[in-house]
Scaffold this motif. Sequence first.
Motif, PDB file in Angstrom:
ATOM      1  N   GLY A  44       1.128  -1.208   0.121  1.00 48.65           N
ATOM      2  CA  GLY A  44       0.049  -0.391   0.228  1.00 48.65           C
ATOM      3  C   GLY A  44       0.328   1.250   0.077  1.00 48.65           C
ATOM      4  N   ALA A  45       2.496   1.154   0.266  1.00 52.43           N
ATOM      5  CA  ALA A  45       2.892   2.778   0.422  1.00 52.43           C
ATOM      6  C   ALA A  45       3.296   3.017  -0.638  1.00 52.43           C
ATOM      7  CB  ALA A  45       4.302   2.385   1.765  1.00 52.43           C
ATOM      8  N   CYS A  46       3.485   2.095  -1.398  1.00 53.69           N
ATOM      9  CA  CYS A  46       4.462   2.063  -2.476  1.00 53.69           C
ATOM     10  C   CYS A  46       3.262   2.306  -4.168  1.00 53.69           C
ATOM     11  CB  CYS A  46       5.514   1.880  -3.041  1.00 53.69           C
ATOM     12  SG  CYS A  46       4.605  -0.301  -3.472  1.00 53.69           S
ATOM     13  N   PHE A  47       1.481   2.122  -3.544  1.00 54.06           N
ATOM     14  CA  PHE A  47       1.169   2.925  -4.938  1.00 54.06           C
ATOM     15  C   PHE A  47      -0.336   3.423  -4.065  1.00 54.06           C
ATOM     16  CE2 PHE A  47      -2.982   1.362  -7.463  1.00 54.06           C
ATOM     17  CZ  PHE A  47      -1.625   1.008  -8.927  1.00 54.06           C
ATOM     18  N   ASP A  48      -0.217   4.681  -5.382  1.00 55.21           N
ATOM     19  CA  ASP A  48      -0.996   5.800  -4.393  1.00 55.21           C
ATOM     20  C   ASP A  48      -1.468   6.813  -6.433  1.00 55.21           C
ATOM     21  OD1 ASP A  48       0.764   6.954  -5.139  1.00 55.21           O
ATOM     22  OD2 ASP A  48       1.333   8.274  -2.726  1.00 55.21           O
ATOM     23  N   ASP A  49      -2.068   7.840  -5.876  1.00 50.98           N
ATOM     24  CA  ASP A  49      -2.735   8.014  -7.202  1.00 50.98           C
ATOM     25  C   ASP A  49      -1.693   8.677  -7.740  1.00 50.98           C
ATOM     26  OD1 ASP A  49      -5.466   8.030  -6.521  1.00 50.98           O
ATOM     27  OD2 ASP A  49      -6.037  10.234  -5.642  1.00 50.98           O
ATOM     28  N   ALA A  50      -0.133   9.080  -6.774  1.00 53.88           N
ATOM     29  CA  ALA A  50       1.027   9.980  -7.942  1.00 53.88           C
ATOM     30  C   ALA A  50       1.373   8.501  -8.827  1.00 53.88           C
ATOM     31  CB  ALA A  50       1.355   9.690  -6.818  1.00 53.88           C
ATOM     32  N   PHE A  51       1.378   7.261  -8.204  1.00 52.55           N
ATOM     33  CA  PHE A  51       1.885   6.085  -9.045  1.00 52.55           C
ATOM     34  C   PHE A  51       1.289   5.964 -10.177  1.00 52.55           C
ATOM     35  CE2 PHE A  51       2.291   1.352 -10.126  1.00 52.55           C
ATOM     36  CZ  PHE A  51       3.991   2.007 -10.082  1.00 52.55           C
ATOM     37  N   ALA A  52      -0.746   5.601  -9.843  1.00 52.93           N
ATOM     38  CA  ALA A  52      -1.057   5.406 -11.107  1.00 52.93           C
ATOM     39  C   ALA A  52      -1.435   6.533 -12.086  1.00 52.93           C
ATOM     40  CB  ALA A  52      -2.857   5.443  -9.898  1.00 52.93           C
ATOM     41  N   ASN A  53      -1.127   7.661 -11.497  1.00 54.00           N
ATOM     42  CA  ASN A  53      -0.987   8.546 -12.806  1.00 54.00           C
ATOM     43  C   ASN A  53       0.611   8.722 -13.575  1.00 54.00           C
ATOM     44  OD1 ASN A  53      -2.975  10.110 -12.472  1.00 54.00           O
ATOM     45  ND2 ASN A  53      -2.413  11.542 -10.384  1.00 54.00           N
ATOM     46  N   ALA A  54       1.202   7.648 -13.362  1.00 54.75           N
ATOM     47  CA  ALA A  54       2.752   7.920 -13.356  1.00 54.75           C
ATOM     48  C   ALA A  54       2.528   7.027 -14.645  1.00 54.75           C
ATOM     49  CB  ALA A  54       3.976   7.397 -12.915  1.00 54.75           C
ATOM     50  N   LEU A  55       1.440   6.058 -14.240  1.00 55.44           N
ATOM     51  CA  LEU A  55       0.894   4.788 -15.127  1.00 55.44           C
ATOM     52  C   LEU A  55       0.608   5.319 -16.391  1.00 55.44           C
ATOM     53  CD1 LEU A  55       1.446   1.446 -13.001  1.00 55.44           C
ATOM     54  CD2 LEU A  55       2.879   2.310 -14.300  1.00 55.44           C
ATOM     55  N   CYS A  56      -0.281   6.161 -16.320  1.00 58.43           N
ATOM     56  CA  CYS A  56      -1.719   6.955 -17.280  1.00 58.43           C
ATOM     57  C   CYS A  56      -0.920   7.016 -18.417  1.00 58.43           C
ATOM     58  CB  CYS A  56      -2.403   7.940 -16.260  1.00 58.43           C
ATOM     59  SG  CYS A  56      -3.995   8.097 -16.395  1.00 58.43           S
ATOM     60  N   TYR A  57      -0.824   7.005 -19.574  1.00 56.82           N
ATOM     61  CA  TYR A  57      -1.621   7.216 -20.528  1.00 56.82           C
ATOM     62  C   TYR A  57      -1.938   8.104 -20.947  1.00 56.82           C
ATOM     63  CZ  TYR A  57      -0.269   7.401 -26.151  1.00 56.82           C
ATOM     64  OH  TYR A  57      -0.429   7.279 -27.101  1.00 56.82           O
TER      65      TYR A  57
END
Length: 488
Positions: free
Chosen positions: A389-402
Amino acid sequence: MAATLSSVHAVVLEHRERNKKSSRADIERFIQESELKLASLESQISALIELRDRERTCVATLKDLIAPIHTLPVELLPEIFEVAIRAESHVEDALQISQVCSGWRQVSHSTPRLWTGKMWINLREDTHGDREQVYVDELKAWLLRSVPLTIPITLVLDSESINNRILDEVMRTAPRWRSLTLKMESEAPAPSFVSRLAESKLNNLEELGLLRFDKDVDRAALLSFTTAPRLRKLEILSNFLPMSMPWSRLTGLTFTSSTLTVLDILAQCPNLIQAVVRAAGWNVLPQARRDILTLSHLRTLDLRFRDGQHFVPLSDCLSAPALEELYLDFWNRETDRLFWTSAHFTAFQLRAANITQLGFEDSLLTVDDLKIAIHHAPSLTHLTLDNCGACFDDAFANALCYKPDTTPLAPNLHHFVLFRFDFGDNFTEDTLARMIVSRWWTDTELASRLVPPAVARWTHVELNGNRYLGEELADMLKDLPSDVLILL
């Protein structure tokens, strides 16, 4: 029923009227004559019933002869049987198929590969009770049907007693063992089993599993494995790690060891392709080794740390240029974050530049840690995050977003699994859904694009949260087909 009662009533009235003036002797004679006629009729009926049943059998046989199953070449039956036999219930399935009819029994009994599923055999004394003789006979018949093919065997045994009748049947097949798993229910196997094992010729043994093997076991039994010419895969789930093993020939290895000896063991296995290591980390950081261990053929590495605070020295000393799959399981979640150093892991990744599948479990890595790890895995196609949980948040999801005209993190990623996660202030359903949708297009949409997307399209997205995933998320992801998106 009414017509029958009416007929009987008419017969009664007729005979009453006809014989009301007859003498008793005449009536008794009429009874005798009727009983003779009745016996004659019953004899004819029995013959007709027998003839009818014979014809029914004839019709059923003729229909069976033109049934579709009989139009198939007999060579195809074993193929159909093999598909019908499931791995998890192969014993029951194979026996049921062989009992359908004499023809199927003949075909199945003469097809050895149908009888080569893994056998779980209990060698302990008094396990089978009054059925011991039946069990021995059935086991012998089963094992004979697999001749001449190799077979997988799992043996359950302890140090107290052993059933020698069952052992005799099993050991006769030792030259045909393809895999052997010894499941110990005590600290060491019975001496009679060890001596028989030491005398066996394990000419076809390819895989060996030693579960709960004690360090005091007679090493003669272990030495028999060093002479097994085909042994390539070894699994040892015990704190005891026998040194007499054909390490240099192994291509697959699963073992538990103190971290201090992990590298020593791996150094003896230059041909490893797959390794699963369960090890305790270092509580005190040891002096760094100067030499780098290179495993040129290693493609899959699964590291599971159960205690201690440091794992860095292991990755610092390892080079795996052919590595494709890396899985890291940090069971001790209270300390792994404190001693994770991205620089050290990046150095390892530079010596393993072909990683396509990456997984983390029970880790407290930060978003930045995970981004750095993925950035140094440019060929990444599979990502699994389990309880991270500490490494997957909205910031990480945005980084994966195309987003058009940008290059997102992990452009080749198409297989994503997210287990045991929670939505909260830093992680929302909307952001997760937008990230997933941004990497999905239908075939029609892809065909209509003049320039293909700069990222791969999802082939598998699996979400399994710590709580029920609601209809809102499912609605946002409704355009993804069910064979691609799995919500649990």
